[in-house]
Design a protein around this motif. Structure first.
Motif, PDB file in Angstrom:
ATOM      1  N   ASP A   1      29.975  49.029  52.070  1.00  0.00           N
ATOM      2  CA  ASP A   1      30.881  48.508  53.098  1.00  0.00           C
ATOM      3  C   ASP A   1      30.787  46.989  53.211  1.00  0.00           C
ATOM      4  O   ASP A   1      31.784  46.281  53.082  1.00  0.00           O
ATOM      5  N   ALA A   2      29.593  46.486  53.464  1.00  0.00           N
ATOM      6  CA  ALA A   2      29.410  45.045  53.614  1.00  0.00           C
ATOM      7  C   ALA A   2      29.625  44.310  52.295  1.00  0.00           C
ATOM      8  O   ALA A   2      29.956  43.126  52.285  1.00  0.00           O
ATOM      9  N   GLY A   3      29.443  45.021  51.189  1.00  0.00           N
ATOM     10  CA  GLY A   3      29.622  44.391  49.883  1.00  0.00           C
ATOM     11  C   GLY A   3      30.957  44.691  49.247  1.00  0.00           C
ATOM     12  O   GLY A   3      31.097  44.618  48.014  1.00  0.00           O
ATOM     13  N   SER A   4      31.951  45.002  50.079  1.00  0.00           N
ATOM     14  CA  SER A   4      33.265  45.378  49.548  1.00  0.00           C
ATOM     15  C   SER A   4      33.949  44.232  48.795  1.00  0.00           C
ATOM     16  O   SER A   4      34.774  44.465  47.912  1.00  0.00           O
ATOM     17  N   ALA A   5      33.619  42.992  49.163  1.00  0.00           N
ATOM     18  CA  ALA A   5      34.244  41.842  48.497  1.00  0.00           C
ATOM     19  C   ALA A   5      33.510  41.443  47.223  1.00  0.00           C
ATOM     20  O   ALA A   5      33.978  40.575  46.491  1.00  0.00           O
ATOM     21  N   LEU A   6      32.377  42.064  46.951  1.00  0.00           N
ATOM     22  CA  LEU A   6      31.585  41.733  45.771  1.00  0.00           C
ATOM     23  C   LEU A   6      32.039  42.607  44.604  1.00  0.00           C
ATOM     24  O   LEU A   6      31.431  43.638  44.297  1.00  0.00           O
ATOM     25  N   VAL A   7      33.084  42.199  43.963  1.00  0.00           N
ATOM     26  CA  VAL A   7      33.632  42.948  42.830  1.00  0.00           C
ATOM     27  C   VAL A   7      33.957  41.973  41.698  1.00  0.00           C
ATOM     28  O   VAL A   7      34.413  40.856  41.932  1.00  0.00           O
ATOM     29  N   LEU A   8      33.695  42.410  40.490  1.00  0.00           N
ATOM     30  CA  LEU A   8      33.992  41.598  39.309  1.00  0.00           C
ATOM     31  C   LEU A   8      35.382  41.952  38.794  1.00  0.00           C
ATOM     32  O   LEU A   8      35.543  42.607  37.754  1.00  0.00           O
ATOM     33  N   GLU A   9      36.382  41.526  39.523  1.00  0.00           N
ATOM     34  CA  GLU A   9      37.758  41.793  39.144  1.00  0.00           C
ATOM     35  C   GLU A   9      38.571  40.516  39.288  1.00  0.00           C
ATOM     36  O   GLU A   9      38.514  39.852  40.327  1.00  0.00           O
ATOM     37  N   GLY A  10      39.319  40.173  38.264  1.00  0.00           N
ATOM     38  CA  GLY A  10      40.169  38.992  38.312  1.00  0.00           C
ATOM     39  C   GLY A  10      39.477  37.760  37.753  1.00  0.00           C
ATOM     40  O   GLY A  10      38.255  37.677  37.663  1.00  0.00           O
ATOM     41  N   GLY A  11      40.300  36.794  37.378  1.00  0.00           N
ATOM     42  CA  GLY A  11      39.783  35.571  36.767  1.00  0.00           C
ATOM     43  C   GLY A  11      38.925  34.752  37.695  1.00  0.00           C
ATOM     44  O   GLY A  11      37.931  34.142  37.275  1.00  0.00           O
ATOM     45  N   GLU A  12      39.271  34.716  38.984  1.00  0.00           N
ATOM     46  CA  GLU A  12      38.501  33.917  39.935  1.00  0.00           C
ATOM     47  C   GLU A  12      37.098  34.465  40.112  1.00  0.00           C
ATOM     48  O   GLU A  12      36.131  33.708  40.202  1.00  0.00           O
ATOM     49  N   ALA A  13      36.972  35.800  40.155  1.00  0.00           N
ATOM     50  CA  ALA A  13      35.656  36.418  40.307  1.00  0.00           C
ATOM     51  C   ALA A  13      34.784  36.157  39.079  1.00  0.00           C
ATOM     52  O   ALA A  13      33.609  35.793  39.199  1.00  0.00           O
ATOM     53  N   TRP A  14      35.363  36.315  37.901  1.00  0.00           N
ATOM     54  CA  TRP A  14      34.586  36.082  36.689  1.00  0.00           C
ATOM     55  C   TRP A  14      34.230  34.609  36.523  1.00  0.00           C
ATOM     56  O   TRP A  14      33.188  34.283  35.956  1.00  0.00           O
ATOM     57  N   ARG A  15      35.102  33.712  37.010  1.00  0.00           N
ATOM     58  CA  ARG A  15      34.790  32.287  36.915  1.00  0.00           C
ATOM     59  C   ARG A  15      33.552  31.948  37.735  1.00  0.00           C
ATOM     60  O   ARG A  15      32.793  31.028  37.398  1.00  0.00           O
ATOM     61  N   ALA A  16      33.333  32.675  38.833  1.00  0.00           N
ATOM     62  CA  ALA A  16      32.134  32.456  39.640  1.00  0.00           C
ATOM     63  C   ALA A  16      30.870  32.872  38.891  1.00  0.00           C
ATOM     64  O   ALA A  16      29.773  32.417  39.218  1.00  0.00           O
TER      65      ALA A  16
END
Length: 264
Positions: free
Chosen positions: A144-159
């Motif tokens: 639940d609290a980690g719902s935004a922690l996903v490796l999806e999309g170019g912006e996430a992978w750039r991080a």
């Protein structure tokens, strides 16, 4: 190859690189765990207040990928810069640099190989720790609290892959600054205060400061990593990376010119 072998022996035969590596690992994974625990606690408090019919009065902390890897991209890279600066300033302090330049007349190759070796080491280490921090934060935060922690999309992978690129460039910058200043205390102080304090002081200068901030090097590096900090840039994340890389090249190039001209 002989220069590379010499620099590798210097790096692996002293204790400071090992201690710095341990510190980077602890900071990277430890802060990732703290982020996850904080997010889970915040979400639980928010959920309990909502369930009991009370107004929580706050939004739960739902960390994003840049938040989860901040221990690596922030504190870990700072320690890497200290390591890189000390790799050159320590040689000046103990007079080893004279022997190095006598054995290897091409001073540019000494600086280049030193930056390359530590930079590649820092990039590999930071990449592993970035992935590790992401999974540690996600595990401690929960679904639940980690719902935004996903490796999806170019912006996430750039991080994720952006941190090793940033770490490599910061190492090259630190070697250049160390070669220019030659004093460990001065180089470390500048490398720490620059991203942590000096650039943030431009907020105090009102509209003039806000116009200057899009051109500050570490601000652009943060924009590339996905943390623009409310600054309106004149280019996108990759433009910010190019800007920061150009800045690093200028500093390192100045270091090569100065080292070639002055006495060791």
């Amino acid at each position: 190859m002989s220069v590379l072998a010499a620099e590798r022996i210097k790096l692996t035969s002293t204790k400071s690189p090992w201690w710095c590596t341990v510190i980077i690992v602890v900071l990277g994974l430890g802060i990732g765990a703290v982020i996850g625990i904080t997010a889970k606690s915040s979400f639980s408090s928010f959920q309990n207040d909502v369930t009991s019919g009370e107004n929580p009065g706050f939004e739960p902390f739902l960390p994003t990928l840049p938040d989860a890897v901040a221990g690596v991209s922030g504190f870990g890279v700072l320690v890497l810069m200290i390591l890189a600066a000390l790799a050159i300033t320590s040689e000046y302090r103990f007079g080893i640099i004279r022997t190095t330049f006598q054995a290897i007349p091409s001073r540019a190759s000494v600086l280049g190989v030193k930056a390359l070796l530590i930079g590649v080491f820092g990039a590999v280490l930071s990449f592993v720790l970035t992935l590790g921090a992401f999974y540690v934060a996600k595990a401690f935060a929960g679904p639940d609290a980690g719902s935004a922690l996903v490796l999806e999309g170019g912006e996430a992978w750039r991080a994720i892959y952006g941190v090793p690129i940033y770490a490599f460039l910061c190492v090259v910058l630190a070697v250049g600054v160390g070669a220019l200043l030659r004093q460990s205390a001065a180089a470390v102080a500048l490398l720490l205060l620059w991203p942590l304090l000096i650039e943030s002081l431009f907020n105090l200068f009102g509209s003039v400061g806000r116009e200057i901030m899009p051109f500050l090097p570490f601000m652009n590096a943060n924009n590339f990593l996905g943390s623009p900090g409310g600054v309106e840039y004149h280019w996108g994340p990759w433009g910010s990376l190019a800007y920061f890389a150009a800045f690093v090249v200028v500093i390192f190039g100045a270091a090569v010119v100065v080292v070639n001209k002055r006495d060791a």
